[in-house]
Design a protein around this motif. Structure first.
Motif, PDB file in Angstrom:
ATOM      1  N   GLN A   4      -9.984  64.033  70.675  1.00  0.00           N
ATOM      2  CA  GLN A   4      -8.856  64.045  69.744  1.00  0.00           C
ATOM      3  C   GLN A   4      -9.289  63.717  68.319  1.00  0.00           C
ATOM      4  N   SER A   5     -10.313  62.895  68.175  1.00  0.00           N
ATOM      5  CA  SER A   5     -10.855  62.627  66.846  1.00  0.00           C
ATOM      6  C   SER A   5     -11.475  63.893  66.265  1.00  0.00           C
ATOM      7  N   PHE A   6     -12.180  64.614  67.109  1.00  0.00           N
ATOM      8  CA  PHE A   6     -12.766  65.896  66.702  1.00  0.00           C
ATOM      9  C   PHE A   6     -11.666  66.884  66.313  1.00  0.00           C
ATOM     10  N   ASN A   7     -10.614  66.969  67.141  1.00  0.00           N
ATOM     11  CA  ASN A   7      -9.503  67.870  66.848  1.00  0.00           C
ATOM     12  C   ASN A   7      -8.816  67.525  65.544  1.00  0.00           C
ATOM     13  N   ALA A   8      -8.659  66.214  65.284  1.00  0.00           N
ATOM     14  CA  ALA A   8      -7.994  65.787  64.049  1.00  0.00           C
ATOM     15  C   ALA A   8      -8.788  66.243  62.823  1.00  0.00           C
ATOM     16  N   ILE A   9     -10.105  66.127  62.908  1.00  0.00           N
ATOM     17  CA  ILE A   9     -10.959  66.568  61.795  1.00  0.00           C
ATOM     18  C   ILE A   9     -10.846  68.075  61.607  1.00  0.00           C
ATOM     19  N   VAL A  10     -10.870  68.815  62.729  1.00  0.00           N
ATOM     20  CA  VAL A  10     -10.760  70.276  62.670  1.00  0.00           C
ATOM     21  C   VAL A  10      -9.416  70.694  62.090  1.00  0.00           C
ATOM     22  N   LEU A  70      -1.758  60.875  54.025  1.00  0.00           N
ATOM     23  CA  LEU A  70      -2.614  60.125  54.944  1.00  0.00           C
ATOM     24  C   LEU A  70      -1.792  59.493  56.062  1.00  0.00           C
ATOM     25  N   LYS A  71      -0.550  59.071  55.740  1.00  0.00           N
ATOM     26  CA  LYS A  71       0.328  58.483  56.758  1.00  0.00           C
ATOM     27  C   LYS A  71       0.661  59.513  57.828  1.00  0.00           C
ATOM     28  N   GLN A  72       0.975  60.746  57.402  1.00  0.00           N
ATOM     29  CA  GLN A  72       1.297  61.804  58.356  1.00  0.00           C
ATOM     30  C   GLN A  72       0.089  62.150  59.222  1.00  0.00           C
ATOM     31  N   ILE A  73      -1.095  62.142  58.608  1.00  0.00           N
ATOM     32  CA  ILE A  73      -2.321  62.397  59.358  1.00  0.00           C
ATOM     33  C   ILE A  73      -2.530  61.308  60.411  1.00  0.00           C
ATOM     34  N   GLY A  74      -2.301  60.051  60.000  1.00  0.00           N
ATOM     35  CA  GLY A  74      -2.468  58.930  60.917  1.00  0.00           C
ATOM     36  C   GLY A  74      -1.505  58.989  62.094  1.00  0.00           C
ATOM     37  N   VAL A  75      -0.246  59.335  61.809  1.00  0.00           N
ATOM     38  CA  VAL A  75       0.765  59.432  62.872  1.00  0.00           C
ATOM     39  C   VAL A  75       0.398  60.551  63.844  1.00  0.00           C
ATOM     40  N   ALA A  76      -0.032  61.693  63.299  1.00  0.00           N
ATOM     41  CA  ALA A  76      -0.415  62.825  64.152  1.00  0.00           C
ATOM     42  C   ALA A  76      -1.603  62.467  65.037  1.00  0.00           C
ATOM     43  N   PHE A  99      -2.676  59.410  65.940  1.00  0.00           N
ATOM     44  CA  PHE A  99      -2.306  58.371  66.912  1.00  0.00           C
ATOM     45  C   PHE A  99      -1.464  58.957  68.047  1.00  0.00           C
ATOM     46  N   THR A 100      -0.503  59.819  67.699  1.00  0.00           N
ATOM     47  CA  THR A 100       0.379  60.404  68.710  1.00  0.00           C
ATOM     48  C   THR A 100      -0.393  61.321  69.658  1.00  0.00           C
ATOM     49  N   ALA A 101      -1.262  62.166  69.083  1.00  0.00           N
ATOM     50  CA  ALA A 101      -2.034  63.091  69.916  1.00  0.00           C
ATOM     51  C   ALA A 101      -2.990  62.339  70.836  1.00  0.00           C
ATOM     52  N   THR A 102      -3.648  61.314  70.283  1.00  0.00           N
ATOM     53  CA  THR A 102      -4.583  60.536  71.093  1.00  0.00           C
ATOM     54  C   THR A 102      -3.846  59.810  72.213  1.00  0.00           C
ATOM     55  N   SER A 103      -2.684  59.238  71.884  1.00  0.00           N
ATOM     56  CA  SER A 103      -1.893  58.530  72.891  1.00  0.00           C
ATOM     57  C   SER A 103      -1.426  59.488  73.987  1.00  0.00           C
ATOM     58  N   THR A 104      -0.990  60.688  73.572  1.00  0.00           N
ATOM     59  CA  THR A 104      -0.528  61.682  74.538  1.00  0.00           C
ATOM     60  C   THR A 104      -1.661  62.101  75.469  1.00  0.00           C
ATOM     61  N   ALA A 105      -2.832  62.357  74.888  1.00  0.00           N
ATOM     62  CA  ALA A 105      -3.987  62.772  75.690  1.00  0.00           C
ATOM     63  C   ALA A 105      -4.400  61.678  76.672  1.00  0.00           C
ATOM     64  N   LEU A 106      -4.436  60.433  76.175  1.00  0.00           N
ATOM     65  CA  LEU A 106      -4.848  59.326  77.038  1.00  0.00           C
ATOM     66  C   LEU A 106      -3.832  59.074  78.153  1.00  0.00           C
ATOM     67  N   ALA A 107      -2.540  59.117  77.803  1.00  0.00           N
ATOM     68  CA  ALA A 107      -1.503  58.891  78.807  1.00  0.00           C
ATOM     69  C   ALA A 107      -1.553  59.969  79.887  1.00  0.00           C
ATOM     70  N   THR A 108      -1.725  61.222  79.444  1.00  0.00           N
ATOM     71  CA  THR A 108      -1.799  62.335  80.398  1.00  0.00           C
ATOM     72  C   THR A 108      -3.029  62.214  81.284  1.00  0.00           C
TER      73      THR A 108
END
Length: 308
Positions: A126-132, A145-151, A153-162
């Protein structure tokens, strides 16, 4: 000063191969995603950009042939953002997607049995995806930067939860089912990460142009279509490796040589167009009326940068 000669007939922004054929599109994208361009020096990249810009202005250094111009455009496309012209970071470039994506996908498929390993490699992915996503964003729609951070955090949380949830759920399931958990996590995260990362495009719309790159206006519907295409393409290009490879590995691991030494996995990535089109009839009514009033029936389609 260096003498320049006019080359009015050469359109350096036109694809080298016919984009109306499948083979032409394949050649085009193998060309601009060539990992070898990652080894090119900064000086050579800057020189390529200067040559491309000179050609766009109708002048090139004397003795420059078409092959040199095509190579300069290849380097330019590999390293510079199509909207802003700014040099992109190495990890976010299209030419890095094949080696980078293969390595991370291989690790996710290999280390899926324990929760710590799942957490770590999903976080890396997800860190790689965020950079891409940030690198290949539509530059006309800035994001804070706030919107980037929220995106992120949300994507990483979703991936980890799944991943963690399914990993625990499939403890008693056949081993092949457990091997497919990383794909489910990647798919779920893409459905969240990309729309959030590019939310400004959904709110304000993106610039649409005619076939000659003349601006027609901004469209939210084009943004929705483009982002949807990107989400589908991200999931689709992850599918071959993350669904088929586990099946292959499951069978291979039954053989003695695989039980002795098990190596990492790879994946096949299919890359899609950065540009997309939308029929005039699908645009917002007010924008459609403005375009028709200005251009009549000469603009049946609008074009936009859908991102990577």
């Amino acid at each position: 000063s260096l003498h320049m000669e006019m080359v009015p007939k050469f359109n350096i922004d036109a694809p080298r191969w016919d984009q109306n054929t499948f083979l032409g599109r394949v050649k085009h994208f193998f060309n601009i995603t060539d990992p070898r361009t990652l080894l090119v020096s900064e000086h050579e990249l800057d020189s390529a950009k200067a040559l491309v810009e000179s050609c766009r202005a109708g002048t090139v250094p004397p003795g420059t042939n078409e092959e040199q111009l095509y190579y300069a455009k290849k380097l330019y496309d590999s390293a510079f953002h199509p909207d802003s012209g700014e040099k992109m970071n190495l990890i976010g470039r299209m030419s890095f997607q094949v080696p980078g994506g293969m390595a991370i996908t291989g690790f996710m498929l290999q280390f899926y049995r324990t929760v710590p390993a799942v957490v770590f490699w999903q976080w890396v992915n997800q860190s790689f995806n965020a950079i891409v996503n940030y690198t290949n964003r539509n530059a006309a729609s800035p994001i804070t930067l706030k919107q980037i951070g929220v995106a992120y955090f949300t994507a990483t949380s979703t991936a980890l939860a799944t991943a963690v949830g399914l990993n625990l759920y499939t403890k008693r399931a056949p081993s092949l089912v457990a091997r497919w958990v990383p794909f489910a996590a990647v798919a779920a995260a893409n459905c969240v990460n990309i729309p959030l990362m590019r939310q400004q495009e959904l709110i304000n719309g993106i610039t649409v142009t005619d076939e000659n790159d003349n601006t027609l206006g901004k469209s939210r519907k084009a943004a929705i279509k483009g982002i949807t295409q990107v989400v589908i393409s991200r999931i689709t290009m992850a599918a071959p490796g993350m669904i088929l490879l586990p099946i292959i590995m499951e069978r291979l691991e039954k053989y003695p040589f695989m039980k002795v030494s098990s190596s990492g996995n790879g994946t096949i990535w299919f890359l899609f167009f950065l540009s997309s089109s939308i029929a005039l009839s699908q645009l917002e009514p007010d924008l459609r009326e403005l375009i028709v009033a200005k251009h009549g029936d000469k603009v049946p389609y609008a074009y936009f940068n859908k991102g990577l």
